[in-house]
Design an enzyme around this catalytic site. Structure first.
Site, PDB file in Angstrom:
ATOM      1  N   GLY A  38       0.836  -1.209   0.000  1.00 11.84           N
ATOM      2  CA  GLY A  38       0.000   0.000   0.000  1.00 11.84           C
ATOM      3  C   GLY A  38       0.869   1.256   0.000  1.00 11.84           C
ATOM      4  O   GLY A  38       2.089   1.185   0.172  1.00 11.84           O
ATOM      5  N   LEU A  39       0.214   2.375  -0.185  1.00  7.69           N
ATOM      6  CA  LEU A  39       0.898   3.665  -0.236  1.00  7.69           C
ATOM      7  C   LEU A  39       1.617   3.981   1.076  1.00  7.69           C
ATOM      8  O   LEU A  39       1.252   3.438   2.133  1.00  7.69           O
ATOM      9  CB  LEU A  39      -0.121   4.779  -0.507  1.00  7.69           C
ATOM     10  CG  LEU A  39      -0.790   4.806  -1.893  1.00  7.69           C
ATOM     11  CD1 LEU A  39      -1.951   5.812  -1.880  1.00  7.69           C
ATOM     12  CD2 LEU A  39       0.224   5.188  -2.972  1.00  7.69           C
ATOM     13  N   LYS A  44       0.674   0.352   6.777  1.00  9.74           N
ATOM     14  CA  LYS A  44       1.358  -0.941   6.670  1.00  9.74           C
ATOM     15  C   LYS A  44       2.126  -1.293   7.943  1.00  9.74           C
ATOM     16  O   LYS A  44       1.974  -2.394   8.494  1.00  9.74           O
ATOM     17  CB  LYS A  44       2.351  -0.939   5.483  1.00  9.74           C
ATOM     18  CG  LYS A  44       1.722  -0.766   4.118  1.00  9.74           C
ATOM     19  CD  LYS A  44       2.747  -0.868   3.016  1.00  9.74           C
ATOM     20  CE  LYS A  44       3.851   0.178   3.084  1.00  9.74           C
ATOM     21  NZ  LYS A  44       3.341   1.579   3.021  1.00  9.74           N
ATOM     22  N   SER A 112       5.810  -1.819  -2.195  1.00  8.40           N
ATOM     23  CA  SER A 112       5.760  -2.745  -3.339  1.00  8.40           C
ATOM     24  C   SER A 112       4.717  -2.307  -4.355  1.00  8.40           C
ATOM     25  O   SER A 112       3.691  -2.963  -4.535  1.00  8.40           O
ATOM     26  CB  SER A 112       5.523  -4.189  -2.860  1.00  8.40           C
ATOM     27  OG  SER A 112       4.498  -4.292  -1.897  1.00  8.40           O
ATOM     28  N   GLY A 167      10.114  10.657  -7.939  1.00 10.22           N
ATOM     29  CA  GLY A 167       9.687   9.268  -8.096  1.00 10.22           C
ATOM     30  C   GLY A 167       8.998   8.736  -6.856  1.00 10.22           C
ATOM     31  O   GLY A 167       9.164   7.576  -6.492  1.00 10.22           O
TER      32      GLY A 167
END
Lengths: 214, 214
Positions: A38-39, A44, A112, A167
């Site tokens: 997750g973001l 998380k 991920s 990024g």
């Protein structure tokens, strides 16, 4: 026992005399990987900690592989290029596989963002010889970018918006949500679940699928 | 808890709510690494299997990281250049450290021919905050090249002598014996110890140093 495998040809595979089943019987659980994706800011690490605590309180041996922590050790020679991100995920997947083989419930917590990298880990943890022998369960933290950015626990969204981080997943790098995940964590009626609720959801899944007993 | 560490600055360290001590109490043992080094054919894998079996029979959770096996997974993108050998050892050291932190007795079995690479792993597994907090024990398989070459279980010495393998440890690449190791396995009166004898020697060491209880 010894057998020759693949390339390079001078590497042999040594069968250990104590197998996964024996280790699992010793600690009365089944090794597997809970993969939390997750973001940044989606919760998380919060879930990983809470799940780890809940499993421990049930006498289960679990271990958290945190994406950030691993970058201080095993993956400290990797950066954030697309290639390095893929290698980062691959290595964590391989280590998670070793932990599952050791009999532990391994909790991998990483953004991920790319589907192909997560799928590669799932494939790595699927035993083609057995039906339903998937040992990796994907937990998708389905929180909106808005929620994550509002939380911004590390102040990284602010830096990314200011152009000081390039990024950054969700801002100028994509997050590809799972097409199939075993568990989804999401808001209900506009309310985010508590750490205990989230952990409970995962523990129920593990219990129903027999992983909390040998 | 969260704190900013080192570079890159966007990586945070997450403190897990379940610590090593709690995991160790759960399984009544202390996480550490038994690092077995020696020439090909010196009996590393034999000791690793035997030790794993003996620890399991005592109800202890251990796991073997075999140098050859790891090259099929985590380290499959590494070759045998000096640089790649160093990275091979470094990654195994980092994974062994995670296993020790998880509370397991991790048995790492690798030729690990260079002193500097082994020393780097030992440093990685030494807690500078505590006296005698070394969590890596080196087992040196002190067998002569002659013995190892006579055994030649994988037929690799034959290939190396025929020039079909280059840079083979003991033949045309050096093995640097440990200057200090916790345990040495060697012939006595011209007789090699049995797998049980070797395992017993290591188990005694672990027991005397308190690692078989929390």
């Amino acid at each position: 026992m010894m057998s020759v495998m693949g390339n390079p040809t001078n590497i042999f595979w040594h069968e250990s005399t104590v197998g996964k089943t024996e280790r699992q019987n010793l600690i009365n659980q089944q090794g597997c990987v809970v993969w939390i994706t997750g973001l940044s800011g989606s919760g998380k690490s919060t879930l990983a900690c809470s799940l780890n605590r809940e499993l421990h309180s049930r006498g289960k041996l679990s271990y958290v592989l945190d994406g950030d922590n691993v970058r201080h050790g095993l993956n400290k020679n990797l950066g954030f290029s697309s290639e390095d991100r893929t290698e980062n995920i691959r290595r964590v997947g391989e280590v998670a596989k070793l932990f599952a083989d050791a009999g532990l419930i391994c909790i991998a917590s990483l953004i991920s963002p790319y589907r192909k990298d997560r799928d590669a880990c799932r494939a790595m943890l699927t035993d083609a010889n057995f039906i339903e022998a998937i040992l990796l369960f994907c937990v998708f933290m389905n929180m909106s970018l808005e929620v994550c950015e509002r939380r911004d626990p590390k102040g990284l969204y602010k830096l990314a918006r200011a152009g000081k981080i390039k990024g950054f997943t969700g801002i100028d790098d994509p997050y590809e949500p799972p097409l199939n995940c075993e568990i989804m964590i999401e808001e209900k009626d506009g309310v985010c679940p508590t750490p205990c609720d989230m952990a409970g959801q995962v523990v129920s899944y593990l219990d129903e699928n027999g992983f909390l007993h040998a």
